[in-house]
Structures are given as C-alpha cells and as structure tokens.
Design a protein around this motif. Structure first.
Motif, PDB file in Angstrom:
ATOM      1  N   GLY A  39       0.811  -1.213   0.000  1.00 42.24           N
ATOM      2  CA  GLY A  39       0.000   0.000   0.000  1.00 42.24           C
ATOM      3  C   GLY A  39       0.840   1.257   0.000  1.00 42.24           C
ATOM      4  O   GLY A  39       0.581   2.206  -0.766  1.00 42.24           O
ATOM      5  N   SER A  78       2.597   1.586  -3.360  1.00 38.65           N
ATOM      6  CA  SER A  78       1.674   1.977  -4.423  1.00 38.65           C
ATOM      7  C   SER A  78       1.363   3.465  -4.363  1.00 38.65           C
ATOM      8  O   SER A  78       1.318   4.162  -5.387  1.00 38.65           O
ATOM      9  CB  SER A  78       0.366   1.176  -4.316  1.00 38.65           C
ATOM     10  OG  SER A  78       0.607  -0.201  -4.431  1.00 38.65           O
ATOM     11  N   LEU A  79       1.145   3.984  -3.137  1.00 37.29           N
ATOM     12  CA  LEU A  79       0.841   5.409  -2.997  1.00 37.29           C
ATOM     13  C   LEU A  79       2.036   6.274  -3.366  1.00 37.29           C
ATOM     14  O   LEU A  79       1.892   7.304  -4.048  1.00 37.29           O
ATOM     15  CB  LEU A  79       0.401   5.701  -1.562  1.00 37.29           C
ATOM     16  CG  LEU A  79      -0.948   5.087  -1.142  1.00 37.29           C
ATOM     17  CD1 LEU A  79      -1.208   5.323   0.331  1.00 37.29           C
ATOM     18  CD2 LEU A  79      -2.071   5.677  -1.988  1.00 37.29           C
ATOM     19  N   HIS A  86       2.429   6.204  -7.009  1.00 40.93           N
ATOM     20  CA  HIS A  86       1.346   6.932  -7.668  1.00 40.93           C
ATOM     21  C   HIS A  86       1.638   8.430  -7.723  1.00 40.93           C
ATOM     22  O   HIS A  86       1.357   9.108  -8.715  1.00 40.93           O
ATOM     23  CB  HIS A  86       0.034   6.675  -6.916  1.00 40.93           C
ATOM     24  CG  HIS A  86      -1.129   7.442  -7.462  1.00 40.93           C
ATOM     25  ND1 HIS A  86      -1.775   7.101  -8.633  1.00 40.93           N
ATOM     26  CD2 HIS A  86      -1.754   8.578  -6.996  1.00 40.93           C
ATOM     27  CE1 HIS A  86      -2.749   7.954  -8.871  1.00 40.93           C
ATOM     28  NE2 HIS A  86      -2.756   8.864  -7.886  1.00 40.93           N
ATOM     29  N   GLY A 105      -5.206   2.968 -13.309  1.00 36.75           N
ATOM     30  CA  GLY A 105      -5.791   1.827 -12.617  1.00 36.75           C
ATOM     31  C   GLY A 105      -4.792   0.910 -11.950  1.00 36.75           C
ATOM     32  O   GLY A 105      -5.178  -0.001 -11.233  1.00 36.75           O
ATOM     33  N   TRP A 106      -3.486   1.173 -12.179  1.00 40.43           N
ATOM     34  CA  TRP A 106      -2.454   0.287 -11.605  1.00 40.43           C
ATOM     35  C   TRP A 106      -2.467   0.345 -10.087  1.00 40.43           C
ATOM     36  O   TRP A 106      -2.461  -0.685  -9.410  1.00 40.43           O
ATOM     37  CB  TRP A 106      -1.081   0.702 -12.125  1.00 40.43           C
ATOM     38  CG  TRP A 106       0.049  -0.151 -11.606  1.00 40.43           C
ATOM     39  CD1 TRP A 106       0.501  -1.311 -12.111  1.00 40.43           C
ATOM     40  CD2 TRP A 106       0.858   0.112 -10.423  1.00 40.43           C
ATOM     41  NE1 TRP A 106       1.534  -1.802 -11.361  1.00 40.43           N
ATOM     42  CE2 TRP A 106       1.773  -0.946 -10.309  1.00 40.43           C
ATOM     43  CE3 TRP A 106       0.890   1.149  -9.485  1.00 40.43           C
ATOM     44  CZ2 TRP A 106       2.703  -0.995  -9.285  1.00 40.43           C
ATOM     45  CZ3 TRP A 106       1.815   1.083  -8.464  1.00 40.43           C
ATOM     46  CH2 TRP A 106       2.712   0.020  -8.371  1.00 40.43           C
ATOM     47  N   THR A 107      -2.533   1.516  -9.521  1.00 42.15           N
ATOM     48  CA  THR A 107      -2.493   1.677  -8.062  1.00 42.15           C
ATOM     49  C   THR A 107      -3.680   1.006  -7.396  1.00 42.15           C
ATOM     50  O   THR A 107      -3.526   0.242  -6.428  1.00 42.15           O
ATOM     51  CB  THR A 107      -2.479   3.165  -7.691  1.00 42.15           C
ATOM     52  OG1 THR A 107      -1.363   3.807  -8.312  1.00 42.15           O
ATOM     53  CG2 THR A 107      -2.382   3.335  -6.174  1.00 42.15           C
ATOM     54  N   SER A 108      -4.882   1.264  -7.912  1.00 45.19           N
ATOM     55  CA  SER A 108      -6.079   0.682  -7.303  1.00 45.19           C
ATOM     56  C   SER A 108      -6.082  -0.840  -7.437  1.00 45.19           C
ATOM     57  O   SER A 108      -6.530  -1.559  -6.534  1.00 45.19           O
ATOM     58  CB  SER A 108      -7.331   1.271  -7.956  1.00 45.19           C
ATOM     59  OG  SER A 108      -7.318   1.049  -9.356  1.00 45.19           O
ATOM     60  N   THR A 109      -5.576  -1.368  -8.559  1.00 45.44           N
ATOM     61  CA  THR A 109      -5.532  -2.825  -8.764  1.00 45.44           C
ATOM     62  C   THR A 109      -4.598  -3.494  -7.771  1.00 45.44           C
ATOM     63  O   THR A 109      -4.936  -4.520  -7.167  1.00 45.44           O
ATOM     64  CB  THR A 109      -5.073  -3.146 -10.197  1.00 45.44           C
ATOM     65  OG1 THR A 109      -5.980  -2.559 -11.132  1.00 45.44           O
ATOM     66  CG2 THR A 109      -5.017  -4.648 -10.420  1.00 45.44           C
ATOM     67  N   LEU A 134      -3.556  -2.302  -4.869  1.00 48.21           N
ATOM     68  CA  LEU A 134      -4.109  -2.177  -3.517  1.00 48.21           C
ATOM     69  C   LEU A 134      -5.228  -3.185  -3.291  1.00 48.21           C
ATOM     70  O   LEU A 134      -5.316  -3.814  -2.224  1.00 48.21           O
ATOM     71  CB  LEU A 134      -4.633  -0.753  -3.306  1.00 48.21           C
ATOM     72  CG  LEU A 134      -3.585   0.341  -3.117  1.00 48.21           C
ATOM     73  CD1 LEU A 134      -4.244   1.710  -3.073  1.00 48.21           C
ATOM     74  CD2 LEU A 134      -2.786   0.107  -1.837  1.00 48.21           C
ATOM     75  N   PHE A 135      -6.093  -3.339  -4.297  1.00 44.39           N
ATOM     76  CA  PHE A 135      -7.213  -4.278  -4.168  1.00 44.39           C
ATOM     77  C   PHE A 135      -6.711  -5.708  -4.012  1.00 44.39           C
ATOM     78  O   PHE A 135      -7.194  -6.466  -3.162  1.00 44.39           O
ATOM     79  CB  PHE A 135      -8.112  -4.169  -5.409  1.00 44.39           C
ATOM     80  CG  PHE A 135      -9.200  -5.201  -5.437  1.00 44.39           C
ATOM     81  CD1 PHE A 135     -10.333  -5.062  -4.656  1.00 44.39           C
ATOM     82  CD2 PHE A 135      -9.073  -6.332  -6.256  1.00 44.39           C
ATOM     83  CE1 PHE A 135     -11.333  -6.028  -4.677  1.00 44.39           C
ATOM     84  CE2 PHE A 135     -10.067  -7.296  -6.275  1.00 44.39           C
ATOM     85  CZ  PHE A 135     -11.202  -7.138  -5.482  1.00 44.39           C
ATOM     86  N   SER A 160      -7.197  -7.890  -0.673  1.00 43.25           N
ATOM     87  CA  SER A 160      -8.009  -9.088  -0.844  1.00 43.25           C
ATOM     88  C   SER A 160      -7.286 -10.319  -0.322  1.00 43.25           C
ATOM     89  O   SER A 160      -7.873 -11.167   0.362  1.00 43.25           O
ATOM     90  CB  SER A 160      -8.372  -9.290  -2.322  1.00 43.25           C
ATOM     91  OG  SER A 160      -9.158  -8.225  -2.797  1.00 43.25           O
TER      92      SER A 160
END
Length: 311
Positions: free
Chosen positions: A247, A250-251, A254, A262-266, A268-269, A273
């Motif tokens: 996380g 990724s931030l 970003h 969409g790379w960051t959100s993917t 993180l998800f 998950s």
C-alpha cells in the motif's frame, strides 16, 4: 504368597508378531498368574498375515491361568481402534495396554507400574530410557509445543488404566483417534515410569503400519493441537505487513511516478483481498478446531470373532 484381589486384564496388540508373540504372552501370563487371583489376556489380532494367531493358540494349551482370548479384527484397523476394541472387551478393575509385543523391559516392570497405580494414579505408563526414533522425537516435540496439555507426550511401551478412566472416557461419548492425549486430558492423575531397556530391538513396521502412523500423526495434529491455526495466524500476520508495504509503495509510486491508469487501485485491491482471504481462513480453522475439540465423530470398529482359548 498373598495375591492381589483386583481383577486385571492385559490387552496386547498383535499384528504380524509371530517372532515375538510367544515370549511376550508367556512373560505377561507368568506375571499375572503369580501376582493376581483373577486375570485375563486379550490378544487383539489386527488382521495378521503370518502365524501370530497360531502361536498364541499353541501357547494357550500350556497356560491354564490367566484366561487367554483372541479378538480377531475384520480388517486392518490400526493400533488405536484395535486397542479400543480390546479394552471394550476387557472386564478387569485395571487394564494393561501393551501397544506391541516387543519385550524390551524386565517383566517385573509390569508390577512396578501396577503398584504405582495403587498410589492414586489412574493412568501409569512405562517408557524406555533409550532415545526414541528421530521421527517420533520430532512428532512429540511439535505435538507438545502446539498442544495445551500439562502432561508431556512421549513414546510409551505400555500402560495401566483404572476402570474409572475407562468409564470416564466412555461417558464422554467420544472416540479416541489417539488415545494418549485423551487419557492425559481426562482430568485424572497420570504418571510415567522410565525403565532401563534390556534389548536394542525396535519394532518393525510393514506398509500398513507406516501408512497408518502417518495418517494418525496428521489427524492428531489437527484434533489435539492448534498447529494449523498458528500457521494460518502467522501467514495472516505476514500478509498484513505485506499489504501495508504494498500500500505504501503503491501510494508513493502513484504520486512520484506516472503509473498506468488503474495500476495503483488494482495493486491495492489485490493485496488487501489476499490479506482478508488469509484472515478468513484463520477464523475458519479456529472455528473448525473448536468444533472438533467439542465433538469427536464416533468411528465404529468391526471384529470378526472372539476365541476363548482358555477358561
């Protein structure tokens, strides 16, 4: 010589033991005959493919006391269920359990264990001072580390049970996938005696027994320890740190770089998950462990016949 008034039963596990069974039964019979007014020997034949049963029958013609019976299992059940069947058949005030026909102890140790039980111990076991197998040492080390028993498990050659132990276990309405932890956790006093072995011989296992012992070890870890839960908890903790690291990465990426949309959100998800998947798995394992500890599935055993060789 005044003999003991208590009725004593000896349950002996027999599986392809033709080389040892004659001397073993003869020694046990001698001790019981010399020291007890009433006694019995129950040989549990766990689908032997050799001459073990014939050896016992031949010996029974020489021994008039104690009474000798053979309990023939319908197919290979393994040590635990076979011994359970033998103990269920026994009628003694005290019951000896001999898990094999390997005589690596002085026969006087049988009475040493019995006399110790008269001091108020409902379960008294006997273990060799000699180091056990590497595989057994590893199993008991892991088992003791991840179980909550005050009594530390070890390799035992034989033990004696009071009738109170047998009645208490039966009243629990539970089977014994592994007897020793159930005995140790029944709430009655337990003791272990260490003896000096008189031989270096070790038990020989055939393919049936090797497969059975591996299965028993796995089942015992699941039922009697929180090994699976702790491993799952450890992995969940690792995934938590991994999720936090991903996380943060990724931030930072970003804001400092130009990532694909969409790379960051993917990322993180996916990381979050995975963490929740392992967390849910941890809760499921803990829930299953509680259920298994509360209720053991009753497993039936089948025996083919009971032969009363002496009366």
């Amino acid at each position: 010589m005044n003999k003991e008034k208590n009725f004593v039963s000896a349950v002996i596990y027999v599986h392809n033991s033709e080389k040892e069974i004659t001397d073993f039964v003869k020694n046990v019979a001698a001790v019981l005959g010399e020291n007890f007014e009433k006694s019995e020997i129950i040989c549990v034949n766990d689908f032997s493919c050799d001459n073990s049963v014939q050896k016992i029958k031949e010996l029974s013609k020489e021994i008039k006391s104690p009474a000798i019976s053979i309990l023939n299992m319908s197919y290979f059940h393994g040590l635990e269920l076979s011994m359970t069947a033998g103990v269920d058949l026994s009628i003694g005030d005290f019951v000896f359990e001999f898990d094999s026909a390997l005589l690596d102890f002085e026969k006087s140790e049988i009475m040493t264990v019995y006399r110790k039980s008269l001091e108020g111990f409902d379960i008294v076991s006997a273990s060799s001072r000699k180091n056990q197998r590497v595989s057994s040492s590893f199993f008991y080390y892991i088992f003791n580390k991840f179980s909550n028993f005050n009594y530390k498990m070890m390799t035992e050659r034989f033990r004696i049970l009071s009738r109170r132990v047998i009645n208490r276990i039966s009243s629990m309405n539970r089977t014994m996938p592994y007897r020793k932890p159930v005995y140790a956790n029944c709430g009655l006093r337990t003791e272990n005696i260490i003896y000096e072995p008189i031989t270096d011989l070790r038990e020989k296992e055939d393919s049936y027994e090797k497969k059975y012992r591996k299965s028993l070890a796995t089942d015992s870890f699941i039922i009697f320890t929180d090994f699976g839960y702790r491993i799952s908890l450890f992995i969940t903790s690792v995934m938590l740190f991994f999720t936090l690291a991903v996380g943060i990465y990724s931030l930072v990426y970003h804001f400092l770089k130009n990532p694909v949309a969409g790379w960051t959100s993917t990322i993180l998800f996916m990381s979050i998950s995975m963490f929740f998947i392992f967390m849910i798995l941890t809760f499921v394992l803990k829930y299953l462990q509680i259920l298994v500890n509360l209720v053991f599935k009753r497993t039936k055993y089948n025996f083919e016949s009971i032969e009363k060789l002496t009366k």
